[in-house]
Design an enzyme around this catalytic site. Sequence first.
Site, PDB file in Angstrom:
ATOM      1  N   SER A   1       0.821  -1.209   0.000  1.00 10.09           N
ATOM      2  CA  SER A   1       0.000   0.000   0.000  1.00 10.09           C
ATOM      3  C   SER A   1       0.863   1.270   0.000  1.00 10.09           C
ATOM      4  CB  SER A   1      -0.968  -0.082   1.186  1.00 10.09           C
ATOM      5  OG  SER A   1      -1.953   0.894   1.100  1.00 10.09           O
TER       6      SER A   1
ATOM      7  N   ASP B   1     -10.288  -3.836  -4.761  1.00 15.43           N
ATOM      8  CA  ASP B   1      -9.595  -2.924  -3.834  1.00 15.43           C
ATOM      9  C   ASP B   1     -10.324  -1.573  -3.809  1.00 15.43           C
ATOM     10  OD1 ASP B   1      -7.771  -1.220  -2.516  1.00 15.43           O
ATOM     11  OD2 ASP B   1      -6.050  -2.367  -3.248  1.00 15.43           O
TER      12      ASP B   1
ATOM     13  N   HIS C   1      -8.203  -4.806  -0.649  1.00 15.43           N
ATOM     14  CA  HIS C   1      -6.944  -4.133  -0.326  1.00 15.43           C
ATOM     15  C   HIS C   1      -6.050  -5.015   0.549  1.00 15.43           C
ATOM     16  CE1 HIS C   1      -4.383  -0.665  -0.299  1.00 15.43           C
ATOM     17  NE2 HIS C   1      -4.326  -0.646   1.022  1.00 15.43           N
TER      18      HIS C   1
END
Length: 206
Positions: free
Chosen positions: A109, A159, A190
């Site tokens: 991320s 996501d 995610h």
Amino acid sequence: MTDLAEFGFHEIFIEGDQSAPVLLLLHGTGGDERDLLDLGKSVAPNASILSIRGKITENGMPRFFRRLAEGVFDQEDLAFRTNELAGFIAAAKKHYHLEDRPLYALGFSNGANIAASLLLRNPEALDGAILLRAMIPFEPEALPDLSSKRILLIAGLMDQIIPAEQSKRLAEIFEQSKAEIKFILKPAGHQLIQSDLQDIQKFLAE
Ligand code: MLT
């Protein structure tokens, strides 16, 4: 010895086999240098691990660079933090005697986004990268030469934080920059899932 303290990062270094690569672990928003240790050890048990904590905090949550809103990055800060991280990596390689070993970023991320920024802006910092749920950090004015870099980019179709289009565009840029890129778009959100682990192990074994 190079003085790493002057960079002001919190870091963990775990020495592995000298013949194995080095993994640079870069956590997601709200994480820290301990977050990805288990993942790193399970995908590459013999690798040396250098794990660092982002220096920015957003409502108490560590990050690697500032953002103006979700998915909208403070580009000035991103450029500054990317250069700073490249400087830290170069110093850490000397400090821990890692100059002869390939160094791969393993980022999730926000950590994957700064690793992508490193590849686009300071490609000499990394030999390759494993980018989990990454988006395009910025559109580069000129394409870097990534012809010697190996990149694994894994994105989730569901996501909610990183739109798949953003990951696709990043993969396209890496391809145009001649990187050896493997892009996997899978039915995931995610958060990481079990198959991410297998995909990383396969990539590192190749
Ligand atoms: C970022 O800010 O880097 C991305 O939005 C991902 C995240 O939330 O960390």
